[in-house]
Write a protein that holds these residues in place. Sequence first.
Motif, PDB file in Angstrom:
ATOM      1  N   SER A 235     -15.433 -35.900  59.216  1.00 18.38           N
ATOM      2  CA  SER A 235     -15.738 -34.474  59.161  1.00 18.38           C
ATOM      3  C   SER A 235     -17.023 -34.277  58.363  1.00 18.38           C
ATOM      4  N   VAL A 236     -17.731 -33.213  58.676  1.00 23.33           N
ATOM      5  CA  VAL A 236     -18.972 -32.893  57.976  1.00 23.33           C
ATOM      6  C   VAL A 236     -18.687 -32.718  56.483  1.00 23.33           C
ATOM      7  N   ALA A 237     -17.638 -31.989  56.161  1.00 22.50           N
ATOM      8  CA  ALA A 237     -17.306 -31.743  54.755  1.00 22.50           C
ATOM      9  C   ALA A 237     -16.952 -33.039  54.031  1.00 22.50           C
ATOM     10  N   ASP A 238     -16.203 -33.924  54.686  1.00 29.03           N
ATOM     11  CA  ASP A 238     -15.860 -35.209  54.063  1.00 29.03           C
ATOM     12  C   ASP A 238     -17.109 -36.063  53.828  1.00 29.03           C
ATOM     13  N   ASN A 239     -17.980 -36.122  54.828  1.00 23.43           N
ATOM     14  CA  ASN A 239     -19.208 -36.913  54.684  1.00 23.43           C
ATOM     15  C   ASN A 239     -20.074 -36.389  53.542  1.00 23.43           C
ATOM     16  N   LEU A 240     -20.222 -35.066  53.471  1.00 24.30           N
ATOM     17  CA  LEU A 240     -21.023 -34.468  52.400  1.00 24.30           C
ATOM     18  C   LEU A 240     -20.370 -34.681  51.036  1.00 24.30           C
ATOM     19  N   THR A 241     -19.063 -34.531  50.987  1.00 24.47           N
ATOM     20  CA  THR A 241     -18.344 -34.742  49.730  1.00 24.47           C
ATOM     21  C   THR A 241     -18.564 -36.155  49.212  1.00 24.47           C
ATOM     22  N   ASP A 242     -18.398 -37.138  50.089  1.00 19.20           N
ATOM     23  CA  ASP A 242     -18.579 -38.530  49.684  1.00 19.20           C
ATOM     24  C   ASP A 242     -20.012 -38.792  49.224  1.00 19.20           C
ATOM     25  N   ALA A 243     -20.977 -38.234  49.947  1.00 19.93           N
ATOM     26  CA  ALA A 243     -22.387 -38.441  49.580  1.00 19.93           C
ATOM     27  C   ALA A 243     -22.704 -37.803  48.239  1.00 19.93           C
ATOM     28  N   LEU A 244     -22.198 -36.606  47.997  1.00 20.75           N
ATOM     29  CA  LEU A 244     -22.481 -35.919  46.736  1.00 20.75           C
ATOM     30  C   LEU A 244     -21.800 -36.612  45.554  1.00 20.75           C
ATOM     31  N   ILE A 245     -20.587 -37.103  45.766  1.00 24.05           N
ATOM     32  CA  ILE A 245     -19.897 -37.842  44.692  1.00 24.05           C
ATOM     33  C   ILE A 245     -20.664 -39.124  44.379  1.00 24.05           C
TER      34      ILE A 245
ATOM     35  N   LEU B 294     -33.464 -34.714  42.476  1.00 27.31           N
ATOM     36  CA  LEU B 294     -32.911 -33.564  43.185  1.00 27.31           C
ATOM     37  C   LEU B 294     -33.664 -33.270  44.472  1.00 27.31           C
ATOM     38  N   THR B 295     -34.994 -33.342  44.446  1.00 27.47           N
ATOM     39  CA  THR B 295     -35.738 -33.064  45.674  1.00 27.47           C
ATOM     40  C   THR B 295     -35.455 -34.112  46.735  1.00 27.47           C
ATOM     41  N   GLU B 296     -35.331 -35.366  46.324  1.00 26.64           N
ATOM     42  CA  GLU B 296     -34.990 -36.421  47.278  1.00 26.64           C
ATOM     43  C   GLU B 296     -33.577 -36.212  47.830  1.00 26.64           C
ATOM     44  N   ALA B 297     -32.666 -35.763  46.993  1.00 27.25           N
ATOM     45  CA  ALA B 297     -31.298 -35.492  47.443  1.00 27.25           C
ATOM     46  C   ALA B 297     -31.279 -34.346  48.452  1.00 27.25           C
ATOM     47  N   VAL B 298     -32.076 -33.321  48.225  1.00 23.82           N
ATOM     48  CA  VAL B 298     -32.156 -32.203  49.182  1.00 23.82           C
ATOM     49  C   VAL B 298     -32.669 -32.709  50.526  1.00 23.82           C
ATOM     50  N   ILE B 299     -33.681 -33.558  50.506  1.00 23.40           N
ATOM     51  CA  ILE B 299     -34.220 -34.125  51.748  1.00 23.40           C
ATOM     52  C   ILE B 299     -33.141 -34.929  52.469  1.00 23.40           C
ATOM     53  N   MET B 300     -32.385 -35.722  51.729  1.00 25.22           N
ATOM     54  CA  MET B 300     -31.321 -36.541  52.301  1.00 25.22           C
ATOM     55  C   MET B 300     -30.245 -35.662  52.964  1.00 25.22           C
ATOM     56  N   ILE B 301     -29.799 -34.636  52.262  1.00 29.51           N
ATOM     57  CA  ILE B 301     -28.750 -33.760  52.790  1.00 29.51           C
ATOM     58  C   ILE B 301     -29.270 -32.958  53.982  1.00 29.51           C
ATOM     59  N   ALA B 302     -30.503 -32.475  53.898  1.00 25.32           N
ATOM     60  CA  ALA B 302     -31.083 -31.698  55.007  1.00 25.32           C
ATOM     61  C   ALA B 302     -31.190 -32.544  56.270  1.00 25.32           C
TER      62      ALA B 302
ATOM     63  N   THR C  78     -28.514 -25.637  48.437  1.00 27.22           N
ATOM     64  CA  THR C  78     -27.304 -24.978  47.943  1.00 27.22           C
ATOM     65  C   THR C  78     -26.244 -26.018  47.609  1.00 27.22           C
ATOM     66  N   LEU C  79     -26.079 -27.001  48.483  1.00 25.81           N
ATOM     67  CA  LEU C  79     -25.108 -28.075  48.232  1.00 25.81           C
ATOM     68  C   LEU C  79     -25.494 -28.899  47.003  1.00 25.81           C
ATOM     69  N   ILE C  80     -26.783 -29.232  46.877  1.00 29.46           N
ATOM     70  CA  ILE C  80     -27.231 -30.026  45.732  1.00 29.46           C
ATOM     71  C   ILE C  80     -27.048 -29.238  44.439  1.00 29.46           C
ATOM     72  N   GLY C  81     -27.419 -27.970  44.444  1.00 30.34           N
ATOM     73  CA  GLY C  81     -27.253 -27.148  43.247  1.00 30.34           C
ATOM     74  C   GLY C  81     -25.793 -26.993  42.859  1.00 30.34           C
ATOM     75  N   THR C  82     -24.948 -26.781  43.847  1.00 24.94           N
ATOM     76  CA  THR C  82     -23.515 -26.643  43.593  1.00 24.94           C
ATOM     77  C   THR C  82     -22.947 -27.924  42.997  1.00 24.94           C
ATOM     78  N   ALA C  83     -23.291 -29.056  43.602  1.00 25.77           N
ATOM     79  CA  ALA C  83     -22.788 -30.341  43.098  1.00 25.77           C
ATOM     80  C   ALA C  83     -23.329 -30.625  41.701  1.00 25.77           C
ATOM     81  N   HIS C  84     -24.592 -30.313  41.481  1.00 28.40           N
ATOM     82  CA  HIS C  84     -25.172 -30.556  40.164  1.00 28.40           C
ATOM     83  C   HIS C  84     -24.419 -29.768  39.098  1.00 28.40           C
ATOM     84  N   LEU C  85     -24.091 -28.530  39.389  1.00 27.97           N
ATOM     85  CA  LEU C  85     -23.333 -27.730  38.426  1.00 27.97           C
ATOM     86  C   LEU C  85     -21.944 -28.307  38.181  1.00 27.97           C
TER      87      LEU C  85
END
Length: 195
Positions: free
Chosen positions: A83-93, A128-136, A160-167
Amino acid sequence: MPTGVTIRDVREQLFDAADRILLRHGPSALTSRAVTAEAGVAKGVLHRHFADFDAFLAEFVLDRVNRMDAQAAALLDAAGAGSVADNLTDALIALFGSVAVAIVALVTFRDELRARLRETWPAGVPVLTEAVIMIAAYLAAERDLGRLAPDAVVDALAPTLIGTAHLLFADRGARPDREAVHRAVTAVVAGALAP
């Protein structure tokens, strides 16, 4: 450290020592003396390989950003699976469970480091900028596969995802569990998922 003993991969040894110090004690504990002591080398070793401590830190940050390439490739390869949410969750963790949060604090903590990074990294905090590029890139791939709505604005969702995860991860005392990260990711991407 005895003289005449060859140190293999001294730069990596020093960078790994910086990782450990950042993760244990944060950016205020990162000094040239702490790094060389943690690495088990004489203080002069750092200054033989780097012009000064801020030059060391700038190369350390950029090295850690370059290590994100493998993570970005793995996330992009996951497009269309799970799932998109699972993939993003794993990447952000994986991203924020690493030294990334501590590097963000380090960059904001040291004015001279930011100035040095601006010489090669024109805007933003490198991790953070590299992470945004990766997620985008991942979100764009999912949109192209039809798993996100055709009008999903990946250039807004990614930061938005990077900022949320960072917080979520910024408090070094209490790391969020996977469920907390997943809830946050789901809330951010829910409106962008294809019906």
